[in-house]
Enzyme design. Structure first.
Site, PDB file in Angstrom:
ATOM      1  N   GLY A 131       0.792  -1.234   0.000  1.00  0.00           N
ATOM      2  CA  GLY A 131       0.000   0.000   0.000  1.00  0.00           C
ATOM      3  C   GLY A 131       0.819   1.277   0.000  1.00  0.00           C
ATOM      4  CB  ILE A 159      12.168  -6.722  -0.530  1.00  0.00           C
ATOM      5  CG1 ILE A 159      11.003  -5.961   0.141  1.00  0.00           C
ATOM      6  CG2 ILE A 159      13.498  -6.471   0.196  1.00  0.00           C
ATOM      7  CD1 ILE A 159      11.033  -4.452  -0.009  1.00  0.00           C
ATOM      8  CD  GLU A 245      17.597   3.465  -3.814  1.00  0.00           C
ATOM      9  OE1 GLU A 245      17.312   4.051  -2.751  1.00  0.00           O
ATOM     10  OE2 GLU A 245      16.841   2.661  -4.374  1.00  0.00           O
ATOM     11  NE  ARG A 246      15.751   8.863  -5.611  1.00  0.00           N
ATOM     12  CZ  ARG A 246      14.885   9.531  -4.875  1.00  0.00           C
ATOM     13  NH1 ARG A 246      15.087  10.817  -4.614  1.00  0.00           N
ATOM     14  NH2 ARG A 246      13.827   8.931  -4.390  1.00  0.00           N
ATOM     15  CD  GLN A 339      13.551  -1.603 -35.142  1.00  0.00           C
ATOM     16  OE1 GLN A 339      12.950  -2.126 -34.194  1.00  0.00           O
ATOM     17  NE2 GLN A 339      13.119  -1.669 -36.388  1.00  0.00           N
ATOM     18  N   GLY A 367      12.736   5.558  -6.776  1.00  0.00           N
ATOM     19  CA  GLY A 367      12.098   6.861  -7.030  1.00  0.00           C
ATOM     20  C   GLY A 367      11.806   6.946  -8.520  1.00  0.00           C
TER      21      GLY A 367
HETATM   22  C1  FAD Z   1      12.277  -5.101  -9.410  1.00  0.00           C
HETATM   23  C2  FAD Z   1      12.031  -4.167  -8.276  1.00  0.00           C
HETATM   24  C3  FAD Z   1      12.938  -4.119  -7.211  1.00  0.00           C
HETATM   25  C4  FAD Z   1      12.696  -3.291  -6.107  1.00  0.00           C
HETATM   26  N1  FAD Z   1      13.550  -3.321  -5.029  1.00  0.00           N
HETATM   27  C5  FAD Z   1      13.184  -2.668  -3.885  1.00  0.00           C
HETATM   28  C6  FAD Z   1      13.932  -2.849  -2.674  1.00  0.00           C
HETATM   29  O1  FAD Z   1      14.957  -3.547  -2.635  1.00  0.00           O
HETATM   30  N2  FAD Z   1      13.489  -2.243  -1.539  1.00  0.00           N
HETATM   31  C7  FAD Z   1      12.357  -1.463  -1.531  1.00  0.00           C
HETATM   32  O2  FAD Z   1      11.991  -0.940  -0.459  1.00  0.00           O
HETATM   33  N3  FAD Z   1      11.647  -1.255  -2.668  1.00  0.00           N
HETATM   34  C8  FAD Z   1      12.020  -1.847  -3.841  1.00  0.00           C
HETATM   35  N4  FAD Z   1      11.291  -1.680  -4.990  1.00  0.00           N
HETATM   36  C9  FAD Z   1      10.100  -0.803  -4.951  1.00  0.00           C
HETATM   37  C10 FAD Z   1      10.222   0.458  -5.765  1.00  0.00           C
HETATM   38  O3  FAD Z   1      11.076   1.370  -5.121  1.00  0.00           O
HETATM   39  C11 FAD Z   1       8.789   0.968  -5.982  1.00  0.00           C
HETATM   40  O4  FAD Z   1       8.177   0.091  -6.906  1.00  0.00           O
HETATM   41  C12 FAD Z   1       8.767   2.378  -6.478  1.00  0.00           C
HETATM   42  O5  FAD Z   1       9.186   3.252  -5.459  1.00  0.00           O
HETATM   43  C13 FAD Z   1       7.342   2.799  -6.914  1.00  0.00           C
HETATM   44  O6  FAD Z   1       6.405   2.490  -5.928  1.00  0.00           O
HETATM   45  P1  FAD Z   1       5.066   1.659  -6.335  1.00  0.00           P
HETATM   46  O7  FAD Z   1       5.495   0.483  -7.130  1.00  0.00           O
HETATM   47  O8  FAD Z   1       4.277   1.415  -5.099  1.00  0.00           O
HETATM   48  O9  FAD Z   1       4.251   2.615  -7.278  1.00  0.00           O
HETATM   49  P2  FAD Z   1       3.253   3.763  -6.834  1.00  0.00           P
HETATM   50  O10 FAD Z   1       3.881   4.635  -5.800  1.00  0.00           O
HETATM   51  O11 FAD Z   1       1.927   3.168  -6.503  1.00  0.00           O
HETATM   52  O12 FAD Z   1       3.123   4.579  -8.175  1.00  0.00           O
HETATM   53  C14 FAD Z   1       2.379   4.116  -9.306  1.00  0.00           C
HETATM   54  C15 FAD Z   1       2.590   5.108 -10.445  1.00  0.00           C
HETATM   55  O13 FAD Z   1       2.103   6.394 -10.036  1.00  0.00           O
HETATM   56  C16 FAD Z   1       3.139   7.353 -10.109  1.00  0.00           C
HETATM   57  N5  FAD Z   1       3.007   8.307  -9.012  1.00  0.00           N
HETATM   58  C17 FAD Z   1       3.037   8.049  -7.683  1.00  0.00           C
HETATM   59  N6  FAD Z   1       2.916   9.191  -6.985  1.00  0.00           N
HETATM   60  C18 FAD Z   1       2.802  10.202  -7.894  1.00  0.00           C
HETATM   61  C19 FAD Z   1       2.675  11.610  -7.817  1.00  0.00           C
HETATM   62  N7  FAD Z   1       2.673  12.229  -6.631  1.00  0.00           N
HETATM   63  N8  FAD Z   1       2.588  12.316  -8.962  1.00  0.00           N
HETATM   64  C20 FAD Z   1       2.628  11.683 -10.153  1.00  0.00           C
HETATM   65  N9  FAD Z   1       2.771  10.353 -10.304  1.00  0.00           N
HETATM   66  C21 FAD Z   1       2.862   9.620  -9.191  1.00  0.00           C
HETATM   67  C22 FAD Z   1       4.435   6.548 -10.015  1.00  0.00           C
HETATM   68  O14 FAD Z   1       5.517   7.234 -10.596  1.00  0.00           O
HETATM   69  C23 FAD Z   1       4.069   5.301 -10.791  1.00  0.00           C
HETATM   70  O15 FAD Z   1       4.211   5.526 -12.157  1.00  0.00           O
HETATM   71  C24 FAD Z   1      11.552  -2.454  -6.111  1.00  0.00           C
HETATM   72  C25 FAD Z   1      10.662  -2.476  -7.207  1.00  0.00           C
HETATM   73  C26 FAD Z   1      10.886  -3.323  -8.258  1.00  0.00           C
HETATM   74  C27 FAD Z   1       9.880  -3.345  -9.378  1.00  0.00           C
END
Ligand code: FAD
Length: 380
Positions: A131, A159, A245-246, A339, A367
């Site tokens: 969530g 994770i 990280e970034r 491509q 992020g």
């Molecule tokens: C392969 C993989 C590895 C990962 N590894 C880790 C890890 O090791 N540890 C960890 O803690 N997390 C990890 N993550 C999680 C990752 O950091 C999150 O997926 C990412 O931060 C986005 O969060 P969400 O997936 O919940 O998307 P959401 O936050 O639900 O966002 C969904 C969409 O809405 C957009 N959005 C959200 N808020 C806004 C806003 N205010 N304005 C405009 N657009 C918005 C987002 O950019 C996205 O396109 C991993 C994810 C993946 C897929």
């Protein structure tokens, strides 16, 4: 040619990292991707080369180097040719262990950082929840205070290293009245794998060799000496490592783009169509020109942010721009490389097929692009 901020010493490290990766890791990339798992021994091998502790002090078994040494590794991990393996290693050195180094007590550093540098314990960072992703302040995994520690309940998801990790640096809600943490109600606990910690592997588009997992915490007792940093000040810990990280992700994209362009140029020279090499066709030559320009531009913004970061500035704007400008660019560049390879590029045997899938995570993880724009939008 040496590019500042790197020096001769960094270039020597680069040569040795390349040799190690080409010899020990790259030959197994396909097999590990197919198995959706790279062996844990990879961490031991990296540790044997000193590559899990480049930026960490010698007293914990590190190399006593700095972020620039780590930057070399971030770029060169692309040579493995398996985004998933690079991601597993990257999660360990770039997001799981830095908070222990920067915020840990001496005892925590001995118990987690030193074995992590030695490749004996594997780490993960658990922030994201079903969530709460971008909106970190909304996490709801809760730690209840009990005698001698905490009891943790909740769920983390996506994770990296989530199946194999021996310890998970976990964000939990400790403040407030049991609702989501907000900026001042989050703390970090180092959670050992054990009773009540249940991981389930997730299957994904790319990064297949890495074990991405959902982790359920059910009545997990965590002793009080495992509180990392100050109680209710976990947001500071999250913010402290975001820039690195970034940058690490930007450097990964730079390394991958550079290699992809070089390989695509070689392919375009060898493959013939209509009686000449592909590179003899102006449309392809122009594409190659665009690709090298894009890779170079990505390198320039990333190196500028890196220079500022290692000089001790607070380059939030430049790091955010680097992350934003490199991740989708990397994905689009990989798609163009595919491509140019034609049908072959779509096949498993060619690196391009995996490179496109692996690069798709960049605009989402660490992020998302939208969040980078939010940060920049506020800054400007
Ligand atoms: C392969 C993989 C590895 C990962 N590894 C880790 C890890 O090791 N540890 C960890 O803690 N997390 C990890 N993550 C999680 C990752 O950091 C999150 O997926 C990412 O931060 C986005 O969060 P969400 O997936 O919940 O998307 P959401 O936050 O639900 O966002 C969904 C969409 O809405 C957009 N959005 C959200 N808020 C806004 C806003 N205010 N304005 C405009 N657009 C918005 C987002 O950019 C996205 O396109 C991993 C994810 C993946 C897929």
């Amino acid at each position: 040619m040496i590019q500042p901020p790197f020096t001769d010493e960094h270039e020597q490290l680069r040569e040795s990292v390349r040799g190690f990766i080409d010899r020990e890791l790259a030959p197994h990339a396909q097999a590990w991707e197919d198995e959706e798992w790279f062996p844990n021994e990879v961490f031991g091998k990296l540790a044997g080369q000193g590559l899990l502790g480049l930026k960490y002090p010698e007293e914990y078994g590190g190399q006593g180097g700095g972020y620039l040494h780590e930057a070399v590794l971030c770029e060169e991990l692309a040579r493995i040719g398996s985004g998933g393996t690079a991601a597993g290693i990257g999660a360990h050195v770039n997001i799981a262990t830095p908070p222990v180094w920067r915020f840990g007590t001496e005892e925590q550093k001995q118990r987690y950082l030193a074995p992590a540098i030695a490749g004996e314990k594997i780490g993960a960072l658990g922030i994201t929840e079903p969530g709460a992703g971008s909106d970190v302040a909304s996490i709801s995994t809760r730690a209840e205070r009990v005698d001698g520690g905490w009891v943790v309940n909740g769920e983390k998801t996506y994770i990296t290293n989530g199946v194999r990790a021996d310890f998970i640096v976990t964000a939990v809600v400790t403040g407030g009245d049991g609702r989501a943490g907000g900026h001042h109600g989050i703390s970090f606990l180092i959670v050992d794998r054990g009773e009540g910690v249940e991981s389930s592997a997730l299957h994904k588009l790319g990064w297949q060799a890495s074990d991405t997992a959902s982790i359920a915490y059910q009545d997990v007792f965590v002793p009080e000496q495992n509180l990392l940093g100050e109680m209710n000040e976990g947001f500071k810990l999250i913010m402290a490592n975001f820039q690195w990280e970034r940058l690490a992700m930007s450097l990964g994209a730079v390394g991958a783009m550079r290699m992809a362009v070089q390989r695509t140029i070689e392919f375009a020279r060898e493959r013939t169509a209509f009686g000449r090499p592909l590179s003899g066709h102006q449309a392809i030559r122009h594409k190659l020109a665009d690709l090298s320009a894009r890779a170079y531009a990505a390198q320039c913004v990333t190196y500028d942010a890196l220079r500022r970061f290692v000089a001790g500035e607070d380059p939030l704007r430049e790091v955010t721009m680097a992350k934003l400008l490199t991740q989708r660019a990397c994905y689009e560049l990989m798609d163009e490389c595919l491509q140019i390879h034609g049908g072959a590029g779509y096949m498993r045997e060619y690196w391009t097929e995996r490179a496109v899938r692996d690069a798709r995570l960049g605009p989402i993880g660490g992020g998302s692009d939208e969040i980078m724009r939010e940060i920049l939008g506020r800054l400007i």
